[in-house]
Design an enzyme around this catalytic site. Structure first.
Site, mmCIF file in Angstrom:
data_model
loop_
_atom_site.group_PDB
_atom_site.id
_atom_site.type_symbol
_atom_site.label_atom_id
_atom_site.label_comp_id
_atom_site.label_asym_id
_atom_site.label_seq_id
_atom_site.Cartn_x
_atom_site.Cartn_y
_atom_site.Cartn_z
ATOM 1 N N GLU A 53 -18.105 23.461 13.388
ATOM 2 C CA GLU A 53 -17.223 22.091 13.338
ATOM 3 C C GLU A 53 -16.321 22.053 14.787
ATOM 4 O O GLU A 53 -16.488 22.868 15.583
ATOM 5 C CB GLU A 53 -16.608 22.398 11.883
ATOM 6 C CG GLU A 53 -17.405 22.481 10.658
ATOM 7 C CD GLU A 53 -16.446 22.396 9.738
ATOM 8 O OE1 GLU A 53 -15.245 22.757 9.685
ATOM 9 O OE2 GLU A 53 -16.868 22.354 8.475
ATOM 10 N N HIS A 92 -8.305 13.055 9.222
ATOM 11 C CA HIS A 92 -9.390 13.292 9.279
ATOM 12 C C HIS A 92 -10.257 12.412 9.753
ATOM 13 O O HIS A 92 -9.975 10.861 9.539
ATOM 14 C CB HIS A 92 -10.308 13.584 8.064
ATOM 15 C CG HIS A 92 -11.432 14.234 7.840
ATOM 16 N ND1 HIS A 92 -12.769 13.797 8.289
ATOM 17 C CD2 HIS A 92 -11.877 15.702 7.717
ATOM 18 C CE1 HIS A 92 -13.859 14.775 8.298
ATOM 19 N NE2 HIS A 92 -13.338 15.696 8.063
ATOM 20 N N ARG A 114 -10.224 17.276 15.666
ATOM 21 C CA ARG A 114 -10.003 16.495 14.755
ATOM 22 C C ARG A 114 -8.935 15.420 15.429
ATOM 23 O O ARG A 114 -9.184 13.698 15.224
ATOM 24 C CB ARG A 114 -9.670 16.710 13.516
ATOM 25 C CG ARG A 114 -10.728 17.355 12.840
ATOM 26 C CD ARG A 114 -10.029 17.760 11.531
ATOM 27 N NE ARG A 114 -11.244 18.301 10.658
ATOM 28 C CZ ARG A 114 -11.097 19.042 9.526
ATOM 29 N NH1 ARG A 114 -9.764 19.411 8.861
ATOM 30 N NH2 ARG A 114 -12.145 19.676 8.846
ATOM 31 N N HIS A 172 -5.259 13.407 6.022
ATOM 32 C CA HIS A 172 -6.096 14.471 5.437
ATOM 33 C C HIS A 172 -5.355 15.864 5.304
ATOM 34 O O HIS A 172 -5.462 16.452 4.348
ATOM 35 C CB HIS A 172 -7.289 14.834 6.529
ATOM 36 C CG HIS A 172 -8.181 15.871 5.980
ATOM 37 N ND1 HIS A 172 -8.765 15.883 4.923
ATOM 38 C CD2 HIS A 172 -8.687 17.091 6.454
ATOM 39 C CE1 HIS A 172 -9.758 16.930 4.667
ATOM 40 N NE2 HIS A 172 -9.484 17.538 5.656
ATOM 41 N N ARG A 206 -4.608 21.505 13.113
ATOM 42 C CA ARG A 206 -5.212 22.582 12.576
ATOM 43 C C ARG A 206 -6.646 22.559 12.733
ATOM 44 O O ARG A 206 -7.355 21.320 13.000
ATOM 45 C CB ARG A 206 -5.409 22.088 11.051
ATOM 46 C CG ARG A 206 -6.066 23.157 9.950
ATOM 47 C CD ARG A 206 -5.981 22.886 8.679
ATOM 48 N NE ARG A 206 -6.443 21.534 8.176
ATOM 49 C CZ ARG A 206 -7.940 21.546 7.746
ATOM 50 N NH1 ARG A 206 -8.655 22.570 7.638
ATOM 51 N NH2 ARG A 206 -8.114 20.373 7.419
#
Length: 560
Positions: free
Chosen positions: A121, A243, A289, A350, A385
């Protein structure tokens, strides 16, 4: 029965709360409060997976560095090391609880003895994300919930929304320890008292403070607000992760398109089919992100579009159906075939990276009050994060908490539980103006989205602060005069969380990680080879009464 006593009170029933409950049940009696059904949690919605070093080609050092880089210089190195190094044990714990992660096999079938299938990811330098197809959170939640329901030492209270913590200070006792909580029984429409020797907050984040969010309706910042009102320090609330890819469709409320779609080759494109991420970051779709979300937001504003496109249709249809079966089926129900063309996506709130300050064992500022999961600020996430580190943090901290309590249990088990007063409703009446609650709820979420969203400015934050101050005064007045309702409790918590986010954002005079301000240029990051050696700054705090908080809170308002 309006009063209930147990050794442990766990508020929240996601992966953090249930992992803690199952561990603590080996020591004594556990009461678990679930504000809706037991499995109505953010964990259930988690698609992507859980990051851990499980491959020979990976290393703890690589996972640590990826986490520190994503955190933009605000991670706590000792916490990152602790969580990453306990990753493999966290996976073993989940497997022992019955979680079936997807395994590697030529036909896409899981066979005993296969190695785990690892995906990659954004922000990760290696494939290290374990998953259960594209519904990892559901697999974890269902497994843990099944174990909790059948455990003789665990009693579950569904439809119970925590209202406030009960502390010795509030009762006028010399000991400031947490003694339990009041909770609103939504079925009986009454407040019940829960006494416990140890209380654990595992209430999740606060995504519902924004108009658009990937979070379920339960994410209303309850634990952060209760802890703050009880005197705990709250930190880093300006760092709200958006997100990049939630499905854009009028019939798809908060449906997340997992990061793994981009990890497996999905491309972001404008409505005209033009790729754009290469203009914003050399990692393109695999950038962290915050970068991807800002890029999408910038392109939407530049062109006036209401969404962008995510395209993985160049991959074989069987590959897509095997790796993303739930997303594929949901899109198909909405008339979108992701094997044949792109799907529309937009960013949405998110993850709450800040929260209740805790140490490596999950201990808060209040004796006998612990906090774990998204409700906390541990120092793992810093200013942003890293994808799939959240489920890992939940399990690692739940196990650290259980070990810490276990080491003290000989002493804690002997503590008497004082008689706790019942909830007093003698001076309130039934509301005749419920429209006030619904109107304020809508106003709050809209101005937070407009003024305290992906891109901020000093002017926008000042507007938001003026509005939140008015709402706080109005809701406090309403709260003091009328009987409780689910919406009123959640609105009271959301308004406080919104105020903490705004104060935190106003105090940070730079653009860093998830906090991006038009008034400040992005903060330069240290060279990668120094990231792991630098002295990590203490967390910056907001809204603290220095006289009542530990000495370190005296400089809480200092920016940067």
């Amino acid at each position: 029965m309006t009063q209930y006593a147990s050794d442990f009170l766990v508020i929240g029933s996601g992966v953090a709360g249930l992992t803690a409950a199952l561990g603590l049940a080996e020591l004594g009696s556990v009461a678990v409060l679930a504000k809706c059904g037991l499995t109505d949690t953010a964990t259930l919605w988690a698609q992507g997976g859980i990051a851990a070093v499980m491959a020979d080609t990976d290393s703890f050092a690589a996972h640590i560095q990826d986490t520190l880089v994503a955190g933009a210089g605000l991670c706590h190195a000792d916490v990152v090391s602790h969580v990453v190094q306990h990753g493999p044990q966290a996976i073993r714990s989940l497997v022992s609880q019955g979680v079936a992660f997807t395994r590697e096999h030529a036909e896409g079938l899981a066979e005993e003895g296969d190695t785990y299938h690892l995906t990659r990811e954004g922000g990760h330098s290696q494939r290290r994300v374990l998953h259960a197809a594209d519904a990892t959170g559901r697999a974890i939640e269902i497994s843990l919930a099944s174990r909790a329901r059948s455990h003789p030492n665990i009693r579950i209270f569904e439809q119970h929304l925590a209202v406030d913590l009960i502390t010795g200070t509030k009762l006028g006792l010399p000991d400031a320890a947490c003694l339990g909580a009041y909770a609103f029984d939504k079925q009986r429409q009454q407040v019940r008292t829960f006494a416990a020797k140890v209380t654990i907050l595992a209430t999740g984040g606060a995504g519902k403070v924004y108009l658009y969010t990937s979070n379920p309706d339960v994410a209303t910042g309850d634990g952060i607000s209760m802890a703050y009102r009880a005197g705990c320090r709250i930190s880093n609330m300006e760092f709200i992760q958006f997100h990049p890819t939630c499905l854009y469709h009028p019939q798809a409320k908060s449906f997340l398109i997992t990061e793994a779609v981009r990890g497996e080759g999905g491309r972001l494109k404008l409505i005209n089919g033009e790729p754009f991420m290469q203009r914003y970051d050399p990692r393109a779709e695999l950038a962290p992100r915050d970068i991807v979300a800002r890029a999408i937001d910038a392109e939407m504003k530049r062109r006036g579009d209401d969404h962008v496109l995510l395209d993985i249709s160049h991959k074989p249809a069987e590959f897509i159906k095997t790796h993303f079966p739930n997303i594929y089926q949901r899109c198909l129900q909405l008339g979108l075939d992701m094997t044949k063309g792109p799907i529309p996506v937009v960013p949405a709130a998110h993850y709450t990276c800040g929260g209740v300050m805790v140490d490596l064992q999950g201990r808060t500022d209040l004796p006998r009050l612990y906090a774990i999961g998204e409700v906390t600020h541990t120092g793992l996430h810093g200013a942003n994060r890293l994808a799939s580190n959240s489920l890992l943090e939940c399990v690692v901290y739940a196990e650290s908490l259980c070990a810490d309590i276990g080491a003290q249990w000989d002493h804690l088990s002997r503590l008497p539980l004082p008689a706790l007063p019942a909830w007093d409703e003698s001076r309130v009446t039934d509301s005749d103006e419920e429209v006030v609650v619904s109107h304020n709820w809508d106003e709050l979420r809209r101005f937070m989205w407009d003024y305290v969203g992906i891109v901020r400015s000093n002017k926008r934050l000042a507007r938001a602060k003026r509005r939140v101050d008015l709402l706080k005064a109005e809701i406090d007045e309403y709260y003091s005069h009328f009987r409780l309702s689910n919406d009123l409790i959640e609105l009271r918590n959301l308004v406080l969380v919104a105020d903490l986010i705004i104060q935190s954002a106003q105090a940070r005079h730079e653009s860093r990680g998830l906090h991006f301000s038009l008034d400040y240029a992005p903060n330069a990051l240290p060279p990668l080879d120094t990231v792991m050696q630098k002295d990590w700054p203490a967390p910056r705090l907001v809204g603290i009464d220095a006289a009542a908080a530990p000495a370190t809170a005296a400089s809480a308002a200092a920016p940067g």
